[in-house]
Design a protein around this motif. Structure first.
Motif, PDB file in Angstrom:
ATOM      1  N   ARG A 242      -7.994  10.662  -1.605  1.00  0.00           N
ATOM      2  CA  ARG A 242      -7.486   9.884  -2.734  1.00  0.00           C
ATOM      3  C   ARG A 242      -8.091   8.486  -2.788  1.00  0.00           C
ATOM      4  O   ARG A 242      -7.733   7.678  -3.644  1.00  0.00           O
ATOM      5  CB  ARG A 242      -5.962   9.784  -2.649  1.00  0.00           C
ATOM      6  CG  ARG A 242      -5.249  11.123  -2.829  1.00  0.00           C
ATOM      7  CD  ARG A 242      -3.742  11.007  -2.686  1.00  0.00           C
ATOM      8  NE  ARG A 242      -3.177  10.040  -3.610  1.00  0.00           N
ATOM      9  CZ  ARG A 242      -2.556   8.926  -3.232  1.00  0.00           C
ATOM     10  NH1 ARG A 242      -2.457   8.614  -1.949  1.00  0.00           N
ATOM     11  NH2 ARG A 242      -2.047   8.109  -4.130  1.00  0.00           N
ATOM     12  N   GLU A 243      -9.004   8.202  -1.891  1.00  0.00           N
ATOM     13  CA  GLU A 243      -9.621   6.883  -1.842  1.00  0.00           C
ATOM     14  C   GLU A 243     -11.054   6.933  -2.371  1.00  0.00           C
ATOM     15  O   GLU A 243     -11.723   7.959  -2.301  1.00  0.00           O
ATOM     16  CB  GLU A 243      -9.627   6.338  -0.415  1.00  0.00           C
ATOM     17  CG  GLU A 243      -8.249   6.023   0.130  1.00  0.00           C
ATOM     18  CD  GLU A 243      -8.317   5.408   1.518  1.00  0.00           C
ATOM     19  OE1 GLU A 243      -7.411   4.639   1.868  1.00  0.00           O
ATOM     20  OE2 GLU A 243      -9.286   5.707   2.255  1.00  0.00           O
TER      21      GLU A 243
ATOM     22  N   TYR B  81      -7.711   2.956  -4.207  1.00  0.00           N
ATOM     23  CA  TYR B  81      -7.175   4.257  -4.588  1.00  0.00           C
ATOM     24  C   TYR B  81      -7.544   4.584  -6.039  1.00  0.00           C
ATOM     25  O   TYR B  81      -7.257   3.812  -6.956  1.00  0.00           O
ATOM     26  CB  TYR B  81      -5.652   4.281  -4.435  1.00  0.00           C
ATOM     27  CG  TYR B  81      -5.188   4.338  -3.001  1.00  0.00           C
ATOM     28  CD1 TYR B  81      -5.241   5.530  -2.286  1.00  0.00           C
ATOM     29  CD2 TYR B  81      -4.707   3.193  -2.363  1.00  0.00           C
ATOM     30  CE1 TYR B  81      -4.826   5.587  -0.963  1.00  0.00           C
ATOM     31  CE2 TYR B  81      -4.290   3.241  -1.038  1.00  0.00           C
ATOM     32  CZ  TYR B  81      -4.353   4.443  -0.347  1.00  0.00           C
ATOM     33  OH  TYR B  81      -3.948   4.498   0.960  1.00  0.00           O
TER      34      TYR B  81
END
Length: 240
Positions: free
Chosen positions: A158-159, A172
C-alpha cells in the motif's frame, strides 16, 4: 514533450495547423507529438482507449459527434480538466457553450499563424501550471516536488516510493491513482511508473534510468511500452 491533437473535417485545416505547429516547435525549442483526426468519432474512441493529449484543436461542427460534445465528454465523462481545448469554427455562434467545457480559446476561420501561435503559447503556460508539480500527502502534511525531478515511482503493497533527483520518500497511495494523474508517465511494470524524460537507455526487457538504476519491463507490458516509446521518439537502445 507536448502531445497535441488536431480534429477537423477539413484535411487542409489540419495540415495548415500542423505546419504552423511544426514551425512553432522549433521557435519555442519544445518537442511536439502531433496527431490529426478528420472525424470526431475517431478522436473520441482514441480518448476512451486512454490516449492523452495536452492540447486539442477541435472543430465545433464535426459530424456525428460535435466538438462541443467531445469537450463535454472530456470534462465530464473522462474527468479530464487538464487538457487544453482550443475550438475552431466558422463563426462565434457557439461561444457561450464553450464556457461549459472550459475551453481555452476559440479560433475563427480562416486560421492564421498569428492566431495559432497566440493560443499555443497561452496553452503551454496553462499546461505548465498543471504539470509543474506533483503533490502527495503524509499524515497531515502535503509535499510537492517538481515533475521534472521525479525519476520514477515504485509501489510496495500500500506504499509508494517516489524517487527523485535529490531524494527518495515514501507515502501511502496506489500506483494506479498516480498513473491516472500523470498521463505522460509510463507504467512499465505493476510496481513501476517511470518518467520518460529520465530514460537513459531502453531495451526489450528493461529500462535504465538516469540514476543508473535498471528497472524491469514486465512481459505483459512490453508491447505497450515499446509502442509508447516508439510513438514519443524513444526507440530501442535510445540514449540521451
Amino acid at each position: 514533450m507536448i502531445r497535441i491533437a488536431i480534429c477537423d473535417t477539413d484535411s487542409k485545416i489540419c495540415g495548415q495547423v500542423k505546419d504552423i505547429l511544426n514551425v512553432a516547435e522549433i521557435r519555442l525549442m519544445n518537442h511536439f507529438c502531433i496527431e490529426d483526426f478528420w472525424s470526431g468519432k475517431d478522436l473520441y474512441e482514441v480518448l476512451l482507449d486512454g490516449e492523452y493529449f495536452d492540447i486539442i484543436f477541435l472543430e465545433t461542427d464535426l459530424q456525428i459527434m460535435s466538438g462541443i460534445e467531445i469537450g463535454r465528454s472530456i470534462r465530464c465523462e473522462m474527468k479530464n480538466e487538464t487538457t487544453q481545448l482550443v475550438f475552431i469554427s466558422e463563426n462565434d455562434k457557439n461561444a457561450m457553450q464553450l464556457l461549459s467545457v472550459r475551453a481555452l480559446d476559440l479560433i475563427i476561420k480562416p486560421v492564421s499563424e498569428k492566431k495559432i501561435n497566440t493560443v499555443l503559447e497561452k496553452a503551454i503556460n496553462s499546461i505548465r501550471d498543471f504539470k509543474n508539480l506533483f503533490l502527495y500527502k503524509k499524515r497531515f502534511t502535503i509535499y510537492n516536488v517538481l515533475l521534472d525531478d521525479i525519476l520514477y515511482f515504485e509501489s510496495s503493497n500500500r506504499e509508494v516510493n517516489i524517487i527523485t533527483n535529490n531524494y527518495t520518500d515514501t507515502f501511502y497511495d496506489k500506483l494506479s491513482n498516480i498513473s491516472s494523474k500523470l498521463h505522460y508517465f509510463i507504467k512499465i511494470h505493476k510496481s513501476y511508473l517511470i518518467n520518460p524524460n529520465h530514460i537513459l537507455k531502453s531495451e526489450y526487457s528493461k529500462i535504465q534510468m538516469s540514476n543508473g538504476v535498471l528497472l524491469p519491463i514486465s512481459r505483459k507490458n512490453r508491447i505497450d511500452v515499446r509502442n509508447i516509446l516508439n510513438r514519443i521518439g524513444l526507440d530501442n537502445n535510445y540514449i540521451f
